[in-house]
Motif scaffolding. Sequence first.
Motif, PDB file in Angstrom:
ATOM      1  N   PHE A   1       0.792  -1.209  -0.086  1.00  0.00           N
ATOM      2  CA  PHE A   1      -0.037   0.079   0.043  1.00  0.00           C
ATOM      3  C   PHE A   1       0.873   1.183   0.057  1.00  0.00           C
ATOM      4  O   PHE A   1       1.612   1.536   0.842  1.00  0.00           O
ATOM      5  CB  PHE A   1      -0.891   0.061   1.301  1.00  0.00           C
ATOM      6  CG  PHE A   1      -2.053  -0.991   1.270  1.00  0.00           C
ATOM      7  CD1 PHE A   1      -2.931  -0.633   0.367  1.00  0.00           C
ATOM      8  CD2 PHE A   1      -2.001  -2.002   1.958  1.00  0.00           C
ATOM      9  CE1 PHE A   1      -4.242  -1.608   0.569  1.00  0.00           C
ATOM     10  CE2 PHE A   1      -3.095  -2.810   1.726  1.00  0.00           C
ATOM     11  CZ  PHE A   1      -4.181  -2.856   1.178  1.00  0.00           C
ATOM     12  N   GLN A   2       0.682   2.162  -0.872  1.00  0.00           N
ATOM     13  CA  GLN A   2       0.941   3.439  -0.963  1.00  0.00           C
ATOM     14  C   GLN A   2       0.474   4.508   0.045  1.00  0.00           C
ATOM     15  O   GLN A   2      -0.710   4.485  -0.139  1.00  0.00           O
ATOM     16  CB  GLN A   2       1.195   4.072  -2.245  1.00  0.00           C
ATOM     17  CG  GLN A   2       1.974   5.372  -2.486  1.00  0.00           C
ATOM     18  CD  GLN A   2       1.946   6.059  -3.459  1.00  0.00           C
ATOM     19  OE1 GLN A   2       1.286   5.331  -4.715  1.00  0.00           O
ATOM     20  NE2 GLN A   2       2.714   7.212  -3.923  1.00  0.00           N
ATOM     21  N   VAL A   3       1.320   5.105   0.820  1.00  0.00           N
ATOM     22  CA  VAL A   3       0.543   5.855   1.738  1.00  0.00           C
ATOM     23  C   VAL A   3       0.070   7.340   0.955  1.00  0.00           C
ATOM     24  O   VAL A   3       0.993   7.823   0.607  1.00  0.00           O
ATOM     25  CB  VAL A   3       1.563   6.446   2.881  1.00  0.00           C
ATOM     26  CG1 VAL A   3       0.774   7.345   3.797  1.00  0.00           C
ATOM     27  CG2 VAL A   3       2.178   5.170   3.735  1.00  0.00           C
ATOM     28  N   MET A   4      -1.143   7.658   0.950  1.00  0.00           N
ATOM     29  CA  MET A   4      -1.835   8.604   0.310  1.00  0.00           C
ATOM     30  C   MET A   4      -2.056   9.905   1.191  1.00  0.00           C
ATOM     31  O   MET A   4      -1.988  11.082   0.651  1.00  0.00           O
ATOM     32  CB  MET A   4      -3.018   8.250  -0.531  1.00  0.00           C
ATOM     33  CG  MET A   4      -2.831   6.883  -1.627  1.00  0.00           C
ATOM     34  SD  MET A   4      -1.301   7.339  -2.663  1.00  0.00           S
ATOM     35  CE  MET A   4      -2.141   8.420  -3.685  1.00  0.00           C
ATOM     36  N   GLU A   5      -2.674   9.685   2.249  1.00  0.00           N
ATOM     37  CA  GLU A   5      -3.037  10.768   2.967  1.00  0.00           C
ATOM     38  C   GLU A   5      -2.755  10.285   4.640  1.00  0.00           C
ATOM     39  O   GLU A   5      -2.946   9.053   5.126  1.00  0.00           O
ATOM     40  CB  GLU A   5      -4.623  10.856   3.072  1.00  0.00           C
ATOM     41  CG  GLU A   5      -4.864  11.454   1.695  1.00  0.00           C
ATOM     42  CD  GLU A   5      -6.522  11.659   1.429  1.00  0.00           C
ATOM     43  OE1 GLU A   5      -6.879  12.648   2.031  1.00  0.00           O
ATOM     44  OE2 GLU A   5      -7.289  10.682   1.314  1.00  0.00           O
ATOM     45  N   LEU A   6      -2.499  11.176   5.363  1.00  0.00           N
ATOM     46  CA  LEU A   6      -2.068  10.973   6.912  1.00  0.00           C
ATOM     47  C   LEU A   6      -2.514  12.344   7.425  1.00  0.00           C
ATOM     48  O   LEU A   6      -1.965  13.321   7.275  1.00  0.00           O
ATOM     49  CB  LEU A   6      -0.733  11.064   7.278  1.00  0.00           C
ATOM     50  CG  LEU A   6      -0.022   9.569   6.662  1.00  0.00           C
ATOM     51  CD1 LEU A   6       1.554   9.665   6.958  1.00  0.00           C
ATOM     52  CD2 LEU A   6      -0.790   8.322   7.346  1.00  0.00           C
ATOM     53  N   GLU A   7      -3.913  12.416   7.950  1.00  0.00           N
ATOM     54  CA  GLU A   7      -4.147  13.524   8.611  1.00  0.00           C
ATOM     55  C   GLU A   7      -4.875  13.266  10.065  1.00  0.00           C
ATOM     56  O   GLU A   7      -5.656  12.934  10.400  1.00  0.00           O
ATOM     57  CB  GLU A   7      -5.530  14.144   7.956  1.00  0.00           C
ATOM     58  CG  GLU A   7      -5.417  14.551   6.538  1.00  0.00           C
ATOM     59  CD  GLU A   7      -6.668  14.754   5.518  1.00  0.00           C
ATOM     60  OE1 GLU A   7      -7.630  15.088   6.323  1.00  0.00           O
ATOM     61  OE2 GLU A   7      -6.619  14.874   4.448  1.00  0.00           O
ATOM     62  N   ARG A   8      -3.639  13.619  10.927  1.00  0.00           N
ATOM     63  CA  ARG A   8      -3.784  13.049  12.237  1.00  0.00           C
ATOM     64  C   ARG A   8      -4.767  14.231  12.834  1.00  0.00           C
ATOM     65  O   ARG A   8      -4.757  15.308  12.662  1.00  0.00           O
ATOM     66  CB  ARG A   8      -2.313  13.519  12.944  1.00  0.00           C
ATOM     67  CG  ARG A   8      -2.494  13.064  14.553  1.00  0.00           C
ATOM     68  CD  ARG A   8      -1.167  13.148  15.346  1.00  0.00           C
ATOM     69  NE  ARG A   8      -0.221  12.198  14.773  1.00  0.00           N
ATOM     70  CZ  ARG A   8      -0.222  10.943  15.400  1.00  0.00           C
ATOM     71  NH1 ARG A   8      -1.227  10.688  16.560  1.00  0.00           N
ATOM     72  NH2 ARG A   8       0.514   9.963  15.271  1.00  0.00           N
ATOM     73  N   PRO A   9      -5.727  13.783  14.029  1.00  0.00           N
ATOM     74  CA  PRO A   9      -5.937  12.125  14.253  1.00  0.00           C
ATOM     75  C   PRO A   9      -7.061  11.659  13.475  1.00  0.00           C
ATOM     76  O   PRO A   9      -7.865  10.757  14.042  1.00  0.00           O
ATOM     77  CB  PRO A   9      -6.109  12.340  15.663  1.00  0.00           C
ATOM     78  CG  PRO A   9      -6.998  13.515  15.853  1.00  0.00           C
ATOM     79  CD  PRO A   9      -6.463  14.497  14.848  1.00  0.00           C
ATOM     80  N   THR A  10      -7.403  12.275  12.264  1.00  0.00           N
ATOM     81  CA  THR A  10      -8.760  11.964  11.636  1.00  0.00           C
ATOM     82  C   THR A  10      -8.768  10.972  10.319  1.00  0.00           C
ATOM     83  O   THR A  10      -9.897  10.525  10.001  1.00  0.00           O
ATOM     84  CB  THR A  10      -9.525  13.330  11.375  1.00  0.00           C
ATOM     85  OG1 THR A  10      -8.802  13.791  10.382  1.00  0.00           O
ATOM     86  CG2 THR A  10     -10.009  14.030  12.608  1.00  0.00           C
ATOM     87  N   LYS A  11      -7.584  10.861   9.743  1.00  0.00           N
ATOM     88  CA  LYS A  11      -7.951  10.301   8.342  1.00  0.00           C
ATOM     89  C   LYS A  11      -6.690   9.648   7.955  1.00  0.00           C
ATOM     90  O   LYS A  11      -5.458  10.259   8.093  1.00  0.00           O
ATOM     91  CB  LYS A  11      -8.337  11.206   7.203  1.00  0.00           C
ATOM     92  CG  LYS A  11      -8.746  10.453   6.039  1.00  0.00           C
ATOM     93  CD  LYS A  11      -9.365  11.480   4.966  1.00  0.00           C
ATOM     94  CE  LYS A  11      -9.707  11.011   3.617  1.00  0.00           C
ATOM     95  NZ  LYS A  11     -10.057  12.135   2.747  1.00  0.00           N
TER      96      LYS A  11
END
Length: 156
Positions: A59-69
Motif C-alpha cells: 500500500f502506498q500511503v496517500m493521506e495522513l491527517e492526524r488524528p482523523t484520516k
Amino acid sequence: MPNIVHRISTDAATPDEMFDAVSTREGFISWWTEQVNGSESLNEVLEFRFGEDAGGFDFQVMELERPTKVTFLCVDGPKEWIGTDVEFRISQEDNHTVLFFAHRGWREEVPFMHHCSTQWGDFLLSLKEKFETGIGRPFGPNFRPIDNWSPLVPVS
C-alpha cells in the motif's frame, strides 16, 4: 463500484492512539499482521505479508491527517485489490473513539470480496480487542481464520 465498509468504536483509545494503530508499522503489527515492512511516510509504501508463501499487499500511503484520516492505495497484491483504496476515518462521539473503515474501488462484487469483507471485519474486531484487552489477533500465532480460504488466494 462495490465497496467494503465497517464501523467500530471503543472507549479504550483516544483518536491519536487509534490513528497510530492504523498508520504505523507498530500499530498494524498489533492487530492486522505481524509481517509489516516499509515506510509509513506519505507517498511511501508499506508491505503487509501473511505467511512465508502466501504473499501479501503493498500500500502506498496517500493521506495522513492526524488524528482523523489515513488513506492507502493498493499498488501490489491480488489483482482484485490493485488500484483499490483503504481509508480509516477517526472521530470522537461522546467518550468513544469511532473508526469508520472503507475498502473502495472493487471492480466487481466477487466471492473474494465477500471473504475480504468478513476478514476485514474480524481484523477490525482484533483492533478493538487490542485496545480493550491489550491483545489483538493479527495474522500470526493468534490468528483465527474465518474460513478455509487463504487470506491472499482469490476464489473465482
